[in-house]
Design a protein around this motif. Structure first.
Motif, short mmCIF file in Angstrom:
data_model
loop_
_atom_site.label_atom_id
_atom_site.label_comp_id
_atom_site.label_asym_id
_atom_site.label_seq_id
_atom_site.Cartn_x
_atom_site.Cartn_y
_atom_site.Cartn_z
N UNK A 73 3.71 18.86 -7.68
CA UNK A 73 4.20 17.28 -8.58
C UNK A 73 3.60 16.12 -7.68
N UNK A 74 3.08 14.87 -8.25
CA UNK A 74 2.33 13.98 -7.71
C UNK A 74 2.99 12.94 -7.28
N UNK A 75 3.31 12.71 -5.60
CA UNK A 75 3.89 12.30 -4.90
C UNK A 75 3.93 10.86 -3.91
N UNK A 76 4.63 9.65 -3.80
CA UNK A 76 3.41 8.76 -2.79
C UNK A 76 4.36 8.26 -1.87
N UNK A 77 3.77 8.16 -1.14
CA UNK A 77 4.31 7.94 0.31
C UNK A 77 4.11 6.36 1.59
N UNK A 78 4.66 6.88 1.46
CA UNK A 78 4.72 5.03 2.60
C UNK A 78 5.85 3.99 2.29
N UNK A 105 1.00 -1.47 -0.39
CA UNK A 105 -0.12 0.18 0.18
C UNK A 105 1.05 1.00 -0.10
N UNK A 106 0.44 2.67 -0.42
CA UNK A 106 0.54 3.72 -0.10
C UNK A 106 -0.16 4.58 -0.19
N UNK A 107 0.33 6.00 -0.12
CA UNK A 107 -0.31 7.35 -0.43
C UNK A 107 -0.24 8.17 -0.97
N UNK A 108 -1.15 8.74 -2.21
CA UNK A 108 -0.08 9.38 -3.24
C UNK A 108 -0.95 10.97 -3.09
N UNK A 109 -1.00 11.82 -3.29
CA UNK A 109 -1.17 13.35 -3.82
C UNK A 109 -0.69 14.40 -4.05
#
Length: 430
Positions: A358-363, A346-350
């Motif tokens: 920029x659209x980035x992802x975290x997790x 799973x990741x979180x994007x925003x």
């Protein structure tokens, strides 16, 4: 800055396609106004019909009403024609309708003149004033089309002077009627020309703004996924949770040493060639490029670009990049090698911030993928157990190896079976 477009002396665009598009778009934009004009003219004539019984003879009142009916029918037909899809491309609809209305109004004005003559009023002002309303109608209808308005005005003038001559023979009313008509016509010609030129400038400016907007949107779509860009344009806050994506980290082997051995120009060319190769492979496999971090390339499968099997797509992407390396080596003359790490989770994007968005992802999935990348063989792919279970298919993997990943702990890592000779792998690893 206003774009320069070649025009004729009358202001028309020399480009026939551009001129046709301008005329069509302008006529489409004026449809509502034309309907309003038609409604106003009909209301005015109905008003005359209501007042006439107070002053007209019974015979002239009947004649006026009989002329009013076809006028209202023409106006109703004109309004109906504006709902026709082909109306904008048919100026003749306006030409014929307005000329027919003008002719019938002139006939009604002749009746009005007869009643005024009976009251010993020798003026043609009512004829000129009523005709002026239709003339204004035509000036707006043919704004930007001076040839059409000129032809219509010539036909209208022929009707006007014919009616005037038929209804009076005295020199003074004919003289004043002529002066009134010429003055009115001159004003309407100026109105038609000036409104048309203003609309042409507005048309060019709108086209230039649309082109700049398209460039801006293209740039935005190059920076952000289209769906994300659309949400930002709509004023929405972009924050998403993805329960099952595959994160791909690609890093160049020995980049620090490589950067010391080659010139900055060659280094930039090398990175540019590598990133272009990765972009091409991402587009072909449906993987989303997230960003570049120094010499590393980050991509995600199953995020903004949905994937049936994100792990399989991520591995296909990695294989495609590795397959393109020989060509990049030949083009640059540099012995380039990479490592690829993939983890599924799973990741979180925003999108955060207001500048340089920029659209980035975290997790944690992102961190694990970056750690696994360091365990891969040169020009090899290493994956986590979750990626291996979903993306192994018919691929051959080495036996899993439990490796302690910094900040993560012990984790089984699966390496895609090597296709190069063992001696070459040992040399590259050293």
């Amino acid at each position: 800055m206003m774009p320069h477009v070649a025009r004729t002396r009358t202001g028309r665009f020399r480009d026939a396609a551009l001129e046709a598009r301008f005329v069509t778009e302008e006529r489409e934009a004026r449809v509502v106004h034309m309907r309003m004009f038609a409604g106003f003219l009909a209301a005015m004539l109905i008003g005359y019909a209501l007042v006439n019984p107070l002053y007209f003879s019974r015979a002239d009142e009947v004649k006026f009403s009989l002329l009013l009916l076809p006028i209202l029918a023409i106006l109703a037909g004109f309004v109906g024609a504006t709902f026709w899809r082909g109306y904008a491309a048919r100026p003749m609809t306006d030409f014929a309708s307005l000329l027919g209305v003008a002719f019938l109004i002139m006939a009604e004005n002749a009746l009005l003149f007869e009643e005024m003559h009976r009251e010993h009023v020798q003026l043609h002002a009512p004829i000129a004033i009523n005709g002026l309303i239709v003339m204004a109608f035509a000036a707006i209808a043919f704004a930007g089309q001076t040839r059409w308005f000129g032809a219509w005005l010539a036909a209208h003038a022929a009707i006007y002077f014919t009616v005037m001559i038929e209804t009076g023979s005295a020199l003074v009313p004919v003289l004043y009627g002529t002066m009134t008509y010429i003055t009115s016509a001159s004003v309407m010609v100026l109105l038609n020309w000036s409104v048309g030129q203003a609309h042409r400038q507005s048309f060019l400016l709108s086209g230039a703004l649309a082109a700049e907007k398209a460039k801006t949107e293209e740039l935005l779509f190059n920076v952000l996924p289209p769906a994300v860009a659309a949400r930002l344009k709509a004023g929405q806050v972009v924050a998403d949770a993805y329960p099952d994506v595959s994160v791909v980290f690609i890093d160049i082997c020995g980049f620090s040493d490589l950067s010391r051995r080659i010139s900055p120009g060659h280094l930039v060319d090398l990175l540019n060639g590598f990133f272009l190769l990765a972009d091409k492979c991402a587009a072909e496999t449906g993987v989303e490029k997230v960003k570049t971090i120094g010499d590393a390339y980050l991509a995600i499968s199953g995020g903004n670009n949905p994937a049936h099997n994100s792990a399989d797509a991520a591995i296909c992407f990695g294989e495609a990049v590795i397959a393109g390396l020989p060509g990049l080596r030949a083009a640059t003359g540099i012995d380039l090698h990479i490592r690829i790490g993939i983890h599924t989770g799973p990741v979180v994007g925003g999108v955060i911030g207001e500048t340089r968005m920029a659209y980035d992802y975290w997790g944690e999935t992102m961190n694990i993928a970056s750690r696994i990348e360091g365990t891969a063989h040169p020009d090899g792919i290493a994956v986590s157990e979750s990626t291996w279970m979903r993306g192994r298919g018919d691929r051959q993997f080495e036996l899993p190896q439990v490796i302690t990943l910094k900040g993560v702990g012990d984790m089984p890592v699966y390496r895609l079976a090597r296709q190069q000779p063992e001696a070459e792998i040992v040399r590259l690893a050293g």
